[in-house]
Design an enzyme around this catalytic site. Structure first.
Site, PDB file in Angstrom:
ATOM      1  N   SER A  39     -10.720  -0.821   3.581  1.00 28.36           N
ATOM      2  CA  SER A  39      -9.912  -0.996   4.795  1.00 28.36           C
ATOM      3  C   SER A  39      -9.472   0.376   5.302  1.00 28.36           C
ATOM      4  O   SER A  39      -8.897   1.151   4.547  1.00 28.36           O
ATOM      5  CB  SER A  39      -8.650  -1.797   4.490  1.00 28.36           C
ATOM      6  OG  SER A  39      -8.961  -3.048   3.953  1.00 28.36           O
ATOM      7  N   ARG A  80       0.830  -1.223   0.000  1.00 34.04           N
ATOM      8  CA  ARG A  80       0.000   0.000   0.000  1.00 34.04           C
ATOM      9  C   ARG A  80       0.859   1.267   0.000  1.00 34.04           C
ATOM     10  O   ARG A  80       0.481   2.286   0.577  1.00 34.04           O
ATOM     11  CB  ARG A  80      -0.956   0.031   1.209  1.00 34.04           C
ATOM     12  CG  ARG A  80      -1.990  -1.050   1.232  1.00 34.04           C
ATOM     13  CD  ARG A  80      -2.948  -0.958   0.039  1.00 34.04           C
ATOM     14  NE  ARG A  80      -4.086  -1.836   0.217  1.00 34.04           N
ATOM     15  CZ  ARG A  80      -4.071  -3.133  -0.034  1.00 34.04           C
ATOM     16  NH1 ARG A  80      -2.996  -3.707  -0.517  1.00 34.04           N
ATOM     17  NH2 ARG A  80      -5.155  -3.862   0.157  1.00 34.04           N
ATOM     18  N   GLU A 104      -4.807   3.547   6.295  1.00 35.40           N
ATOM     19  CA  GLU A 104      -4.558   3.346   4.869  1.00 35.40           C
ATOM     20  C   GLU A 104      -5.236   4.485   4.102  1.00 35.40           C
ATOM     21  O   GLU A 104      -4.804   4.894   3.031  1.00 35.40           O
ATOM     22  CB  GLU A 104      -5.169   2.000   4.453  1.00 35.40           C
ATOM     23  CG  GLU A 104      -4.735   1.544   3.087  1.00 35.40           C
ATOM     24  CD  GLU A 104      -5.745   0.646   2.426  1.00 35.40           C
ATOM     25  OE1 GLU A 104      -6.610   1.159   1.709  1.00 35.40           O
ATOM     26  OE2 GLU A 104      -5.653  -0.587   2.619  1.00 35.40           O
TER      27      GLU A 104
HETATM   28  N1  EPU Z   1     -10.425 -10.871  10.390  1.00 36.52           N
HETATM   29  C1  EPU Z   1     -11.090 -10.983  11.580  1.00 36.52           C
HETATM   30  N2  EPU Z   1     -12.123 -10.138  11.838  1.00 36.52           N
HETATM   31  C2  EPU Z   1     -12.548  -9.222  10.940  1.00 36.52           C
HETATM   32  C3  EPU Z   1     -11.858  -9.105   9.706  1.00 36.52           C
HETATM   33  C4  EPU Z   1     -10.800  -9.935   9.448  1.00 36.52           C
HETATM   34  O1  EPU Z   1     -10.767 -11.801  12.421  1.00 36.52           O
HETATM   35  O2  EPU Z   1     -13.507  -8.491  11.248  1.00 36.52           O
HETATM   36  C5  EPU Z   1      -9.284 -11.761  10.120  1.00 36.52           C
HETATM   37  C6  EPU Z   1      -9.645 -13.134   9.636  1.00 36.52           C
HETATM   38  O3  EPU Z   1      -8.763 -14.048  10.254  1.00 36.52           O
HETATM   39  C7  EPU Z   1      -9.318 -13.133   8.173  1.00 36.52           C
HETATM   40  C8  EPU Z   1      -8.147 -12.162   8.138  1.00 36.52           C
HETATM   41  O4  EPU Z   1      -8.440 -11.201   9.159  1.00 36.52           O
HETATM   42  O5  EPU Z   1      -8.977 -14.389   7.728  1.00 36.52           O
HETATM   43  C9  EPU Z   1      -8.002 -11.440   6.825  1.00 36.52           C
HETATM   44  O6  EPU Z   1      -9.230 -10.830   6.463  1.00 36.52           O
HETATM   45  P1  EPU Z   1      -9.566 -10.490   4.934  1.00 36.52           P
HETATM   46  O7  EPU Z   1      -9.318 -11.671   4.072  1.00 36.52           O
HETATM   47  O8  EPU Z   1     -10.922  -9.867   4.897  1.00 36.52           O
HETATM   48  O9  EPU Z   1      -8.461  -9.442   4.548  1.00 36.52           O
HETATM   49  P2  EPU Z   1      -7.838  -8.179   5.293  1.00 36.52           P
HETATM   50  O10 EPU Z   1      -6.441  -8.496   5.662  1.00 36.52           O
HETATM   51  O11 EPU Z   1      -8.746  -7.690   6.374  1.00 36.52           O
HETATM   52  C10 EPU Z   1      -6.837  -7.183   3.099  1.00 36.52           C
HETATM   53  C11 EPU Z   1      -6.857  -5.880   2.364  1.00 36.52           C
HETATM   54  C12 EPU Z   1      -8.149  -5.707   1.589  1.00 36.52           C
HETATM   55  C13 EPU Z   1      -8.293  -6.874   0.634  1.00 36.52           C
HETATM   56  C14 EPU Z   1      -8.261  -8.183   1.428  1.00 36.52           C
HETATM   57  C15 EPU Z   1      -8.276  -9.399   0.537  1.00 36.52           C
HETATM   58  C16 EPU Z   1      -5.453  -4.385   3.669  1.00 36.52           C
HETATM   59  C17 EPU Z   1      -5.399  -3.213   4.577  1.00 36.52           C
HETATM   60  N3  EPU Z   1      -6.674  -4.786   3.305  1.00 36.52           N
HETATM   61  O12 EPU Z   1      -7.853  -7.114   4.097  1.00 36.52           O
HETATM   62  O13 EPU Z   1      -8.068  -4.525   0.839  1.00 36.52           O
HETATM   63  O14 EPU Z   1      -9.493  -6.792  -0.098  1.00 36.52           O
HETATM   64  O15 EPU Z   1      -7.039  -8.250   2.203  1.00 36.52           O
HETATM   65  O16 EPU Z   1      -7.026  -9.533  -0.073  1.00 36.52           O
HETATM   66  O17 EPU Z   1      -4.410  -4.914   3.282  1.00 36.52           O
HETATM   67  C18 EPU Z   1      -8.522  -2.209   0.966  1.00 36.52           C
HETATM   68  O18 EPU Z   1      -7.305  -2.036   0.929  1.00 36.52           O
HETATM   69  O19 EPU Z   1      -9.343  -1.236   1.051  1.00 36.52           O
HETATM   70  C19 EPU Z   1      -9.039  -3.561   0.969  1.00 36.52           C
HETATM   71  C20 EPU Z   1     -10.336  -3.830   1.095  1.00 36.52           C
END
Ligand code: EPU
Length: 341
Positions: A240, A165, A336
């Site tokens: 995010s 990012r 972010e």
């Molecule tokens: N999780 C929780 N609780 C929650 C949300 C997430 O426990 O409320 C945990 C779960 O273990 C899950 C893990 O976090 O397995 C990862 O969650 P998710 O797959 O939704 O991905 P993220 O790490 O929260 C990132 C990006 C997203 C992108 C997704 C999928 C960042 C800051 N965000 O989110 O990007 O869509 O991965 O690759 O890196 C964005 O940047 O605006 C965005 C949406």
């Protein structure tokens, strides 16, 4: 001739849907219009902000300067071989429409980035990423205009200094350039499909797809995003809100002793990345609503405006969330989203 509007309502131009105004506002449809603007008195005098799709921005209050909305259009095949092509895309194109255009033409490489809100010009600035892919893996060149001199500069992939990012456009060259187009390398056959992200794998299985294509991956990503992330046209949000923090392996192992389920991803420099959504959920914030703003009930990393919230309210909520994560886990969360004071 560039048109300047005064006291422009930005509500429909920021996906949080905050009711804020810009003192001055203009839309740029061509490089010529930008050149003309750069040499105007108003431009020289006022503080400036370049606005793409407004999907990664938090306005704390009215903007006391000139907002420059990007609206350059055009998708051009620069060159191609039997296997691949170079595609130049103007910065004002809508990102997801570009993805669909590529998927429909069977051009591979950005299908995992389906349904990311915003315009093409923002993609390199924060190196958009999702479901195992980042745009840095596809960008060969970024064309940008120096906001002081009006001169055009071509940045190679290396010169963009991409990170998680991050890019040079968010750091050393912050607010110094207007991105006019990006050039992507895409595949025409022998696509390198990326189904490694757990949720993609599960969704493809539930769709009974054994031999995925670009189109089925795009469909799977769209289904995952729609099931977890609020549609900004319905509930104001900017995706995010925080980046996923990286911590040392020692810190991670210490946390694991009392938090056995703490998830992690590999990160650079022998660190471990921890999902901020998990940390926020553990602090009890998921689904919390304070007046008109809150933490999304399905994804704790997404802060939302339920209608009449203000940028200040979301910002105050973010400060409270970050301090509780700091207190419980000794981890600093960094936004972010771009915060405009
Ligand atoms: N999780 C929780 N609780 C929650 C949300 C997430 O426990 O409320 C945990 C779960 O273990 C899950 C893990 O976090 O397995 C990862 O969650 P998710 O797959 O939704 O991905 P993220 O790490 O929260 C990132 C990006 C997203 C992108 C997704 C999928 C960042 C800051 N965000 O989110 O990007 O869509 O991965 O690759 O890196 C964005 O940047 O605006 C965005 C949406």
């Amino acid at each position: 001739m560039t048109q300047i509007e005064e006291n422009k309502d930005l509500r429909a131009l920021n996906t949080f849907g905050f009711k804020v105004k810009a003192k001055f506002f203009t839309t740029i449809h061509s490089k010529e219009e930008l050149h003309e603007l750069i040499h105007s008195d108003l431009y020289q005098r006022e503080e400036r902000l370049i606005l793409g799709g407004g999907s990664n921005i938090l306005f704390k209050r009215d903007y006391d300067g000139l907002v420059i909305k990007v609206d350059l259009k055009g998708i051009t095949v620069v060159s191609q071989t039997e296997d691949s092509l170079l595609l130049q895309v103007a910065s004002g194109e809508v990102w997801h429409e570009l993805v669909l255009h590529c998927v429909n033409n069977n051009w591979g490489g950005i299908e995992n980035l389906s349904l990311i809100p915003g315009l093409v010009g923002a993609a390199p600035i924060q190196n958009i990423g999702a479901y195992g892919t980042e745009i840095k893996n596809r960008i060969t060149q970024v064309e940008a205009i120096d906001l002081k001199t009006g001169l055009t500069k071509l940045f190679t992939n290396e010169e963009c200094c991409f990170g998680y990012r991050e890019s040079v456009f968010k750091n050393a060259l912050r607010e110094k350039y207007f991105i006019s187009s990006i050039t992507l390398t895409l595949t025409k056959k022998n696509h390198r499909l990326n189904t490694s992200y757990g949720a993609i794998h599960e969704t493809l299985s539930s769709m009974n797809i054994e031999q995925p294509t670009i189109k089925s991956i795009s469909d799977a990503v769209i289904a995952i995003r729609q099931s977890k992330l609020p549609d900004p046209r319905v509930i104001g949000n900017a995706g995010s809100f925080f980046k996923n923090p990286s911590i040392t392996v020692n810190h991670y192992q210490a946390l694991q002793k009392t938090n056995t389920t703490i998830p992690s991803y590999p990160s650079a420099n022998q660190e471990v990345k921890v999902p901020a959504g998990w940390l926020i959920e553990q602090c009890g914030w998921k689904g919390k609503k304070i007046n008109h703003v809150g933490v999304h009930p399905k994804q704790a990393l997404v802060l939302v405006n339920y209608g009449d919230g203000k940028g200040e309210d979301v910002f105050d909520l973010a400060v409270k969330i970050a301090s509780s994560v700091k207190e419980k886990f000794n981890i600093e969360l960094t936004p972010e989203v771009n915060i405009i004071e």
